[in-house]
Design a protein around this motif. Structure first.
Motif, PDB file in Angstrom:
ATOM      1  N   THR A  97      39.526  55.012  31.980  1.00  0.00           N
ATOM      2  CA  THR A  97      39.547  53.683  32.595  1.00  0.00           C
ATOM      3  C   THR A  97      40.958  53.152  32.763  1.00  0.00           C
ATOM      4  OG1 THR A  97      39.362  52.640  30.430  1.00  0.00           O
ATOM      5  CG2 THR A  97      37.302  53.047  31.616  1.00  0.00           C
ATOM      6  N   CYS A  98      41.151  52.414  33.849  1.00  0.00           N
ATOM      7  CA  CYS A  98      42.429  51.763  34.119  1.00  0.00           C
ATOM      8  C   CYS A  98      42.172  50.276  34.368  1.00  0.00           C
ATOM      9  CB  CYS A  98      43.092  52.399  35.340  1.00  0.00           C
ATOM     10  SG  CYS A  98      44.629  51.562  35.825  1.00  0.00           S
TER      11      CYS A  98
ATOM     12  N   LYS B 108      38.462  43.158  31.855  1.00  0.00           N
ATOM     13  CA  LYS B 108      38.437  43.348  30.412  1.00  0.00           C
ATOM     14  C   LYS B 108      38.249  44.838  30.103  1.00  0.00           C
ATOM     15  CE  LYS B 108      36.297  41.120  26.514  1.00  0.00           C
ATOM     16  NZ  LYS B 108      35.074  40.473  26.056  1.00  0.00           N
ATOM     17  N   PRO B 109      39.157  45.420  29.315  1.00  0.00           N
ATOM     18  CA  PRO B 109      39.044  46.859  29.052  1.00  0.00           C
ATOM     19  C   PRO B 109      37.666  47.290  28.577  1.00  0.00           C
ATOM     20  CG  PRO B 109      41.136  46.037  28.224  1.00  0.00           C
ATOM     21  CD  PRO B 109      40.361  44.831  28.718  1.00  0.00           C
ATOM     22  N   SER B 110      37.047  46.501  27.700  1.00  0.00           N
ATOM     23  CA  SER B 110      35.749  46.909  27.152  1.00  0.00           C
ATOM     24  C   SER B 110      34.658  46.912  28.223  1.00  0.00           C
ATOM     25  CB  SER B 110      35.361  45.988  25.991  1.00  0.00           C
ATOM     26  OG  SER B 110      35.276  44.659  26.465  1.00  0.00           O
ATOM     27  N   VAL B 111      34.822  46.046  29.216  1.00  0.00           N
ATOM     28  CA  VAL B 111      33.823  45.996  30.301  1.00  0.00           C
ATOM     29  C   VAL B 111      33.863  47.300  31.101  1.00  0.00           C
ATOM     30  CG1 VAL B 111      33.140  44.788  32.434  1.00  0.00           C
ATOM     31  CG2 VAL B 111      33.882  43.474  30.432  1.00  0.00           C
ATOM     32  N   LEU B 112      35.060  47.782  31.321  1.00  0.00           N
ATOM     33  CA  LEU B 112      35.218  49.047  32.054  1.00  0.00           C
ATOM     34  C   LEU B 112      34.613  50.218  31.278  1.00  0.00           C
ATOM     35  CD1 LEU B 112      38.737  49.502  33.713  1.00  0.00           C
ATOM     36  CD2 LEU B 112      36.497  49.782  34.764  1.00  0.00           C
ATOM     37  N   VAL B 113      34.858  50.218  29.965  1.00  0.00           N
ATOM     38  CA  VAL B 113      34.306  51.304  29.141  1.00  0.00           C
ATOM     39  C   VAL B 113      32.768  51.226  29.148  1.00  0.00           C
ATOM     40  CG1 VAL B 113      34.201  52.291  26.824  1.00  0.00           C
ATOM     41  CG2 VAL B 113      36.389  51.486  27.712  1.00  0.00           C
ATOM     42  N   GLU B 114      32.274  50.025  29.087  1.00  0.00           N
ATOM     43  CA  GLU B 114      30.826  49.788  29.175  1.00  0.00           C
ATOM     44  C   GLU B 114      30.282  50.318  30.520  1.00  0.00           C
ATOM     45  OE1 GLU B 114      29.410  48.077  26.589  1.00  0.00           O
ATOM     46  OE2 GLU B 114      27.353  48.057  27.358  1.00  0.00           O
ATOM     47  N   HIS B 115      31.060  50.100  31.546  1.00  0.00           N
ATOM     48  CA  HIS B 115      30.697  50.579  32.885  1.00  0.00           C
ATOM     49  C   HIS B 115      30.554  52.110  32.867  1.00  0.00           C
ATOM     50  CE1 HIS B 115      30.979  51.455  37.183  1.00  0.00           C
ATOM     51  NE2 HIS B 115      32.094  52.135  36.963  1.00  0.00           N
ATOM     52  N   LEU B 116      31.512  52.779  32.191  1.00  0.00           N
ATOM     53  CA  LEU B 116      31.449  54.241  32.081  1.00  0.00           C
ATOM     54  C   LEU B 116      30.216  54.682  31.302  1.00  0.00           C
ATOM     55  CD1 LEU B 116      34.928  55.861  31.364  1.00  0.00           C
ATOM     56  CD2 LEU B 116      33.700  55.628  33.519  1.00  0.00           C
ATOM     57  N   LYS B 117      29.965  53.950  30.236  1.00  0.00           N
ATOM     58  CA  LYS B 117      28.816  54.275  29.384  1.00  0.00           C
ATOM     59  C   LYS B 117      27.539  54.313  30.227  1.00  0.00           C
ATOM     60  CE  LYS B 117      26.136  52.320  25.600  1.00  0.00           C
ATOM     61  NZ  LYS B 117      25.877  51.074  24.890  1.00  0.00           N
TER      62      LYS B 117
ATOM     63  N   ARG C 160      41.090  45.307  37.255  1.00  0.00           N
ATOM     64  CA  ARG C 160      41.536  44.010  37.753  1.00  0.00           C
ATOM     65  C   ARG C 160      41.052  43.742  39.184  1.00  0.00           C
ATOM     66  NH1 ARG C 160      47.030  42.487  38.810  1.00  0.00           N
ATOM     67  NH2 ARG C 160      47.468  44.719  38.881  1.00  0.00           N
ATOM     68  N   ARG C 161      41.041  44.798  39.987  1.00  0.00           N
ATOM     69  CA  ARG C 161      40.660  44.611  41.394  1.00  0.00           C
ATOM     70  C   ARG C 161      39.153  44.695  41.602  1.00  0.00           C
ATOM     71  NH1 ARG C 161      45.630  47.180  41.944  1.00  0.00           N
ATOM     72  NH2 ARG C 161      47.044  46.033  43.304  1.00  0.00           N
TER      73      ARG C 161
END
Lengths: 273, 377
Positions: free
Chosen positions: A200-201, A213-222, A207-208
């Motif tokens: 994740t970046c 929020k970093p954790s939201v992106l990781v959650e997205h991957l999950k 941001r775009r």
């Protein structure tokens, strides 16, 4: 001090990665797999090129070579053919591996040379400030896709499978324990192995795309990935749009150098017939 | 192998490479250089080496840099369009000081140009085709026999000075056949790069000793260090401080200076009665000698100056000749790439007369003879 310090050039810390970046998680999984396999540091060459992911060797206490953008696999090919006894591991970002280096990816996979390629896919060019990559999902925003990503998203795993890789795996930085084993299997595999790791970046992709929020992106991957095992129990509709995780392909096929040496009657200089 | 062999220029390069101890070749087919990779594909395995055909020229040069970093003498062979594709990696090899040899059989350009016809128009690209300032050595043999010897020399320079070396030939010489006397193995001087380094704990890849040339043990040979195309200090780790940038760029670009006399090879037979000099190279060497003979019969004395080393440019030698001459004819199969270098070197000490042929025909004895007559009258 970390357990992994013996694999690191600790004098180069702190590293350059942005807060919330998960490339480090992928790197750490790779180092743990090296530790698990007990690979000799002196005999394991790290090859990488350019971009955020491409900076890795600087922090690793291994023989390392950092090549021009996109060229890591071609250099790795030379290293392996010069000395097949070495473990050769190539760590690349998605743009590095599949855009500018796409041709080398196809042909290294096709040759089935015993190299392990790890591709960190974060769907964005982070180092240059957030441009879209071949792996960017349709409709996502990037600095060069201000109206949304128009192009089709590249599936790196399918690409190398089609090209003839004998080992293909996919993981993500949420399922980090699986990742270590997956990379270890790839390294152990005789032949070309590729592991695509979704990372994740938050700085440029998140941001775009409303996932700052970093954790939201990781959650997205999950939620984006599903293990091969789980998928078997799911309906087609449930699996649709998800990315499969785990070993996607593993076949025993003749490895390039072994075949070359046998057919060509290769012998080291001074070695008797 | 018999002592005397009828050989093609490309074959001489391949055989020279084997004699120099090449252990790896990666290449991509391109006329008029392809015979080199064909020969090495066949012969390398029985000489303790490996060959691979790569997917393009970017990959070919990448693979040879990788193999050389892992300790093996490496070569690739190409021509104009492929050489253009190699430029970024060529600059990389110069920057990280990993020795490689590139053979370029020059063909008609620009662009696809003409694959089966000669030009000598990659001279500037050889030195300046890659971005940034970086060093290289380029050698231009003048016969098939010399192609064999110069290829060995190319490997020797590359290993000794940790620098990429380009062998520049042209299609004419690449496909010309002549008999070559192969020297005995024990008569050859073959140089291998240094491997004598401090223990790992004290070792810094780019810390210079008095030679000014780094010692880089094979990657995977027991030393753990970083090779990077980014500006780096002694430890090989990227460092963009202005002092390191300045030191790095200046050091790599001046490291060959003190070895100029070893590197620069020219053929120059002094002729004290001559007021005209003929500056030629590569396949024009023989016609030049023919023209000089013909002019002598007509009562005109002409001196030959022929660079075998074109990069670094033999400024000192050319200037010395210019000081004794009224005119220098610079004959080349391009529109004047080295004429400019000659002018720059001689600083007006003689008049530069250009003879440029770009129709793909070779510069003949008569072309040169007529030019000599024209300017001597």
């Amino acid at each position: 001090m970390s357990k992994l310090d013996k694999y690191l050039r600790t004098d180069q810390m702190p590293h350059f990665a942005c807060p919330g970046c998960t490339h480090g998680t992928a790197w750490a999984a790779m180092i743990r797999s090296i530790e698990q396999l007990g690979l000799d540091k002196n005999k394991t060459v790290m090859v990488c090129a350019i971009g955020c992911a491409g900076r890795l060797p600087v922090y690793l206490d291994f023989p390392s070579i950092r090549t021009p953008h996109g060229r890591a696999l071609s250099y790795a090919t030379g290293v392996k053919l010069a000395n097949p006894d070495l473990n050769v591991i190539v760590f690349m970002g998605d743009g590095d591996a599949s855009a500018i280096g796409g041709n080398h990816l196809i042909h290294t996979a096709r040759r089935n040379l015993d190299i392990t390629a790890i591709v960190a896919t974060n769907e964005i060019y982070g180092m240059t400030g957030g441009q879209y990559a071949p792996t960017t999902e349709g409709g996502r925003f990037a600095s060069t896709a201000p109206f949304g990503m128009i192009e089709n998203q590249l599936d790196v795993c399918k690409l190398v499978e089609g090209a003839g890789a004998s080992f293909v795996g996919r993981g993500d930085v949420y399922h980090v324990r699986e990742l270590k084993d997956l990379i270890a299997s790839a390294i152990t595999h005789k032949g070309f192995s590729l592991v695509e790791v979704f990372t994740t970046c938050p700085t440029h992709f998140g941001r775009r795309n409303n996932m700052k929020k970093p954790s939201v992106l990781v959650e997205h991957l999950k939620n984006l990935t599903v293990s091969k095992k789980q998928a078997e129990k799911m309906t087609e509709e449930e699996v649709a749009g998800k990315l499969l995780r785990g070993i996607l392909l593993k076949e025993e096929r003749p490895e390039y150098v072994e075949t070359y040496d046998r057919l060509a009657g290769f012998k080291e200089e001074g070695e008797s017939v | 192998m018999k002592d005397k062999v009828l050989m093609q220029g490309n074959q001489a390069v391949a055989e020279g490479a084997l004699a120099a101890g090449v252990k790896f070749c990666a290449g991509y087919p391109i006329t008029p250089s392809t015979e080199v990779i064909e020969i090495l594909a066949k012969k390398l395995p029985s000489h303790g080496g490996r060959f691979i055909q790569m997917e393009d020229e970017l990959a070919s040069i990448g693979a040879i840099i990788g193999a050389s970093a892992a300790g093996k003498k490496s070569i690739t062979a190409t021509s104009g369009p492929g050489f253009s594709l190699m430029q970024e990696n060529l600059g990389y090899a110069a920057m990280v000081e990993v020795p490689i040899v590139i053979y370029n059989a020059q063909r008609v350009g620009p662009s696809t140009g003409g694959a089966t016809k000669p030009h000598q128009a990659d001279i500037m690209q050889t030195k300046w085709g890659s971005h940034g300032d970086s060093p290289r050595i380029a050698l231009m043999p003048g016969s098939v026999k010399e192609a064999y010897e110069i290829t060995i020399k190319a490997f020797n320079f590359s290993e000794k000075y940790m620098v990429p070396v380009v062998i520049l030939m042209d299609e004419l010489l690449a496909h010309m056949r002549e008999s070559v006397i192969i020297p005995k193995k024990e008569e050859l001087e073959v140089i291998n790069r240094r491997t004598d380094v401090a223990p790992q704990a004290e070792y810094l890849p780019y810390r210079m000793d008095e030679t000014g040339i780094p010692v880089l043990p094979p990657l995977g040979g027991g030393y753990r260090y970083n090779i990077s195309g980014m500006i780096h200090g002694e430890n090989g780790i990227p460092d963009l401080s202005p002092e390191t940038i300045d030191a790095c760029v200046r050091r790599i670009n001046s490291k060959l200076d003190k070895y100029y006399d070893d590197i620069v090879i020219v053929e120059n037979e002094k002729n004290e009665s001559a007021k005209i000099a003929l500056f030629v190279f590569g396949s024009t060497t023989r016609p030049a000698k023919g023209a000089i003979k013909k002019a002598k019969k007509a009562g005109i004395e002409v001196e030959l100056i022929r660079p075998i080393t074109i990069w670094p440019f033999p400024e000192k030698e050319v200037r010395e000749v210019a000081e004794r001459m009224d005119k220098i004819i610079v004959a080349e199969m391009n529109l004047g790439q080295t004429a400019g270098l000659v002018r720059q070197a001689i600083e007006g000490k003689a008049e530069v007369v250009q003879l440029n042929r770009v129709d793909s025909g070779h510069i003949s004895v008569d072309d040169l003879y007529h030019k000599i007559l024209e300017i001597s009258s």
